[in-house]
Design a protein around this motif. Structure first.
Motif, PDB file in Angstrom:
ATOM      1  N   MET A   1     -52.128 -16.014  -0.387  1.00 19.08           N
ATOM      2  CA  MET A   1     -52.447 -14.988   0.598  1.00 19.08           C
ATOM      3  C   MET A   1     -51.183 -14.215   0.943  1.00 19.08           C
ATOM      4  O   MET A   1     -50.145 -14.794   1.246  1.00 19.08           O
ATOM      5  N   ASP A   2     -51.249 -12.885   0.873  1.00 18.03           N
ATOM      6  CA  ASP A   2     -50.125 -12.064   1.291  1.00 18.03           C
ATOM      7  C   ASP A   2     -49.894 -12.243   2.785  1.00 18.03           C
ATOM      8  O   ASP A   2     -50.814 -12.441   3.545  1.00 18.03           O
ATOM      9  N   ALA A   3     -48.654 -12.163   3.196  1.00 19.17           N
ATOM     10  CA  ALA A   3     -48.347 -12.289   4.620  1.00 19.17           C
ATOM     11  C   ALA A   3     -47.181 -11.388   4.956  1.00 19.17           C
ATOM     12  O   ALA A   3     -46.322 -11.131   4.120  1.00 19.17           O
ATOM     13  N   VAL A   4     -47.155 -10.904   6.165  1.00 22.69           N
ATOM     14  CA  VAL A   4     -46.067 -10.038   6.600  1.00 22.69           C
ATOM     15  C   VAL A   4     -45.573 -10.529   7.952  1.00 22.69           C
ATOM     16  O   VAL A   4     -46.344 -11.048   8.758  1.00 22.69           O
ATOM     17  N   VAL A   5     -44.290 -10.414   8.172  1.00 22.62           N
ATOM     18  CA  VAL A   5     -43.718 -10.810   9.444  1.00 22.62           C
ATOM     19  C   VAL A   5     -42.891  -9.648   9.976  1.00 22.62           C
ATOM     20  O   VAL A   5     -42.212  -8.965   9.231  1.00 22.62           O
ATOM     21  N   ALA A   6     -43.006  -9.390  11.258  1.00 19.02           N
ATOM     22  CA  ALA A   6     -42.180  -8.369  11.911  1.00 19.02           C
ATOM     23  C   ALA A   6     -41.598  -8.978  13.175  1.00 19.02           C
ATOM     24  O   ALA A   6     -42.081 -10.004  13.662  1.00 19.02           O
ATOM     25  N   LYS A   7     -40.550  -8.360  13.685  1.00 17.10           N
ATOM     26  CA  LYS A   7     -39.941  -8.888  14.900  1.00 17.10           C
ATOM     27  C   LYS A   7     -39.681  -7.759  15.877  1.00 17.10           C
ATOM     28  O   LYS A   7     -39.419  -6.618  15.491  1.00 17.10           O
ATOM     29  N   GLN A   8     -39.776  -8.087  17.163  1.00 15.56           N
ATOM     30  CA  GLN A   8     -39.475  -7.112  18.205  1.00 15.56           C
ATOM     31  C   GLN A   8     -38.547  -7.768  19.211  1.00 15.56           C
ATOM     32  O   GLN A   8     -38.798  -8.885  19.673  1.00 15.56           O
TER      33      GLN A   8
ATOM     34  N   THR B   1     -44.330 -19.576   4.713  1.00 15.81           N
ATOM     35  CA  THR B   1     -43.556 -18.346   4.587  1.00 15.81           C
ATOM     36  C   THR B   1     -42.371 -18.309   5.530  1.00 15.81           C
ATOM     37  O   THR B   1     -41.258 -17.963   5.140  1.00 15.81           O
ATOM     38  N   LEU B   2     -42.586 -18.653   6.801  1.00 16.19           N
ATOM     39  CA  LEU B   2     -41.514 -18.558   7.782  1.00 16.19           C
ATOM     40  C   LEU B   2     -40.348 -19.449   7.408  1.00 16.19           C
ATOM     41  O   LEU B   2     -39.188 -19.056   7.505  1.00 16.19           O
ATOM     42  N   GLU B   3     -40.647 -20.663   6.947  1.00 15.46           N
ATOM     43  CA  GLU B   3     -39.568 -21.578   6.599  1.00 15.46           C
ATOM     44  C   GLU B   3     -38.804 -21.093   5.372  1.00 15.46           C
ATOM     45  O   GLU B   3     -37.617 -21.329   5.238  1.00 15.46           O
TER      46      GLU B   3
ATOM     47  N   SER C   1     -50.648   3.592  -1.140  1.00 20.39           N
ATOM     48  CA  SER C   1     -50.965   2.496  -2.083  1.00 20.39           C
ATOM     49  C   SER C   1     -49.954   1.359  -2.009  1.00 20.39           C
ATOM     50  O   SER C   1     -49.490   0.832  -3.027  1.00 20.39           O
ATOM     51  N   LEU C   2     -49.583   1.006  -0.784  1.00 25.40           N
ATOM     52  CA  LEU C   2     -48.704  -0.129  -0.536  1.00 25.40           C
ATOM     53  C   LEU C   2     -49.530  -1.291   0.002  1.00 25.40           C
ATOM     54  O   LEU C   2     -50.654  -1.107   0.468  1.00 25.40           O
ATOM     55  N   ASN C   3     -48.992  -2.491  -0.067  1.00 24.53           N
ATOM     56  CA  ASN C   3     -49.675  -3.636   0.524  1.00 24.53           C
ATOM     57  C   ASN C   3     -48.701  -4.442   1.374  1.00 24.53           C
ATOM     58  O   ASN C   3     -47.496  -4.225   1.337  1.00 24.53           O
ATOM     59  N   TYR C   4     -49.250  -5.363   2.143  1.00 22.84           N
ATOM     60  CA  TYR C   4     -48.424  -6.148   3.059  1.00 22.84           C
ATOM     61  C   TYR C   4     -47.377  -6.972   2.327  1.00 22.84           C
ATOM     62  O   TYR C   4     -46.261  -7.146   2.809  1.00 22.84           O
ATOM     63  N   ASP C   5     -47.727  -7.482   1.168  1.00 24.98           N
ATOM     64  CA  ASP C   5     -46.787  -8.325   0.440  1.00 24.98           C
ATOM     65  C   ASP C   5     -45.552  -7.517   0.033  1.00 24.98           C
ATOM     66  O   ASP C   5     -44.415  -7.960   0.200  1.00 24.98           O
ATOM     67  N   THR C   6     -45.787  -6.302  -0.467  1.00 25.10           N
ATOM     68  CA  THR C   6     -44.673  -5.446  -0.881  1.00 25.10           C
ATOM     69  C   THR C   6     -43.771  -5.097   0.294  1.00 25.10           C
ATOM     70  O   THR C   6     -42.547  -5.238   0.235  1.00 25.10           O
TER      71      THR C   6
ATOM     72  N   ARG D   1     -41.705  -8.114   1.677  1.00 29.33           N
ATOM     73  CA  ARG D   1     -40.532  -8.461   0.862  1.00 29.33           C
ATOM     74  C   ARG D   1     -39.396  -7.459   1.069  1.00 29.33           C
ATOM     75  O   ARG D   1     -38.230  -7.834   1.172  1.00 29.33           O
ATOM     76  N   LYS D   2     -39.753  -6.194   1.130  1.00 36.71           N
ATOM     77  CA  LYS D   2     -38.731  -5.170   1.312  1.00 36.71           C
ATOM     78  C   LYS D   2     -38.106  -5.258   2.706  1.00 36.71           C
ATOM     79  O   LYS D   2     -36.906  -5.017   2.877  1.00 36.71           O
ATOM     80  N   TYR D   3     -38.904  -5.629   3.690  1.00 37.32           N
ATOM     81  CA  TYR D   3     -38.381  -5.787   5.049  1.00 37.32           C
ATOM     82  C   TYR D   3     -37.395  -6.955   5.110  1.00 37.32           C
ATOM     83  O   TYR D   3     -36.319  -6.831   5.702  1.00 37.32           O
ATOM     84  N   ILE D   4     -37.766  -8.072   4.506  1.00 35.82           N
ATOM     85  CA  ILE D   4     -36.870  -9.235   4.507  1.00 35.82           C
ATOM     86  C   ILE D   4     -35.580  -8.917   3.756  1.00 35.82           C
ATOM     87  O   ILE D   4     -34.481  -9.287   4.197  1.00 35.82           O
ATOM     88  N   ASN D   5     -35.684  -8.228   2.623  1.00 41.97           N
ATOM     89  CA  ASN D   5     -34.473  -7.815   1.899  1.00 41.97           C
ATOM     90  C   ASN D   5     -33.606  -6.902   2.757  1.00 41.97           C
ATOM     91  O   ASN D   5     -32.378  -6.992   2.737  1.00 41.97           O
TER      92      ASN D   5
END
Length: 405
Positions: free
Chosen positions: A1-8, A47-49, A378-383, A386-390
């Motif tokens: 399952m794709d997952a995305v994490v953001a922080k505020q 994912t978080l770990e 045409s983007l997805n959460y997984d893409t 990954r780019k956010y974490i990088n």
């Protein structure tokens, strides 16, 4: 399952980062079969770990949302109390099972946070257990924002209060006067005042440098004169160009400028000036600027047909009005920035405007708005995850480099 994490970020009264709220979403959030509890548990445990708390929160506490089901199932047992504050969602069902779970977590050392809190008698037992209460400044208005503090303190004198969705400097001032301890929102990005005022000498050098760099054919001689007029700038440029990253042995400002080239010099100049302007601003503003710059750059192939477009600079400039406390349109005129960059920065027009809107919706954890741009390009959460974490990792490298030089 794709997952995305953001922080505020959550800031204290000195506008220093106290903690980050982390929010997770699966790529199939729109599906009828989507199980939010299962997805959150899977992201937390896997994912978080793999991402690591260090990359996400820089050693600060992480506020993580929990449903009553996840709390009762013991999911927080997977996490370290020193890293995580348990954010109890506003729609939980208060019963003996939930209260027992929360008491157990407190004994383990977890902090309890009540999210989007609206007082009612049936929530007193939660108030007595809580360490923090978050008040939504968009949902709660006027004197009710202060009254809720007084009511809750009568049941638990040790409580701390967080004003969330603080989007303007005025909101921040109001919340501070009302007795709020912490503040969540992007008020620190926006100008505190919009007015015409004289620039100090440091800002004057910034405007001269950026105006020259934004010309069709910048003059290296003029750039050299501007850099040489500021000893600190000269020193920083020579340290950067002679660092292991570039591997040069340069003694001349002119040679350093030529070797860097206009695009890299534009990046360095903006970073240098923003770091200096940051003296009177919260540190998180500089980190946000650099993160936006890196994030924008990683998404360039989706949003720019021009390979020469410097989207790193676009990301940095997206907060320049917050640094200078001036109207963004006036600033861009003074640094001679026009075309699609100007349209994107002022009114969020065009592809680059969409890029900035995507980044801002991602920052604010507005996944509904974020999804609109993901679908459009045409983007997805997984893409994007990954780019956010990088981008987070690269941001830390840049900040460390500037702290050293």
């Amino acid at each position: 399952m794709d997952a995305v994490v953001a922080k505020q970020p959550i800031l204290d009264k000195n506008k220093e980062v106290f903690a980050y709220e982390l929010l997770f979403r699966g790529g199939d959030t729109g599906s009828d079969n989507f199980d939010g509890d299962k997805a959150t548990a899977q992201v937390i445990s896997n994912t978080l770990e793999s991402i690591g708390f260090k990359n996400l929160t820089e050693g600060k506490p992480a506020f993580i949302n929990f449903t009553d089901k996840l709390l009762k199932q013991g999911i927080p047992d997977l996490l370290a109390p020193e890293n995580v504050y348990l954010e109890v969602l506003e729609n939980v069902k208060v019963d003996s099972h939930l209260l027992y779970a929360l008491k157990t977590y407190k004994e383990m050392g977890f902090k309890i946070v009540l999210d989007d809190f609206v007082f009612s008698e049936n929530l007193i037992s939660l108030v007595e257990l809580a360490d923090f209460i978050k008040i939504d400044f968009l949902a709660i208005r006027g004197s009710a924002r202060k009254n809720i503090i007084e009511i809750c303190l009568s049941h638990n004198p040790e409580l701390k209060f967080i004003g969330e969705k603080i989007e303007t400097h005025e909101d921040y001032i109001i919340a501070a006067k009302m007795g709020y301890d912490y503040f969540q929102g992007y008020f620190f990005i926006k100008p505190e005042t919009i007015q015409t005022r004289e620039s100090n000498s440091y800002e004057f050098s910034f405007f001269k440098m950026m105006e020259e760099l934004n010309k069709a054919e910048p003059e290296f001689k003029t750039l050299e004169e501007i850099v040489k007029s500021d000893f600190s700038m000269s020193y920083s440029l020579l340290r950067i160009i002679n660092s292991a990253h570039f591997g040069y042995d340069v003694k001349s400002i002119r040679q350093a400028i030529v070797l860097l080239g206009v695009d890299k010099l534009r990046k360095w100049s903006l970073l240098y000036f923003l770091k200096g302007l940051n003296n009177n601003k919260p540190d998180i503003l500089f980190k946000t600027a650099v993160l936006r710059a890196n994030f924008a750059e990683t998404l360039s192939k989706y949003f720019s047909d021009d390979k020469s477009s410097n989207l790193f600079v676009l990301g940095l400039l997206s907060v320049i009005d917050g640094y200078l406390d001036r109207d963004i349109g006036d600033i861009l005129e003074e640094i001679s920035l026009f075309g699609e960059f100007k349209q994107a920065l002022i009114s969020r027009e065009g592809k680059l405007g969409d890029l900035l809107s995507l980044i801002e919706s991602f920052e604010k954890l507005n996944f509904k708005q974020c999804q609109q741009y993901l679908d459009k390009y045409s983007l997805n959460y997984d893409t994007i995850s990954r780019k956010y974490i990088n981008s987070l990792e690269k941001t830390e490298e840049i900040i460390e480099a500037f702290d050293n030089y």
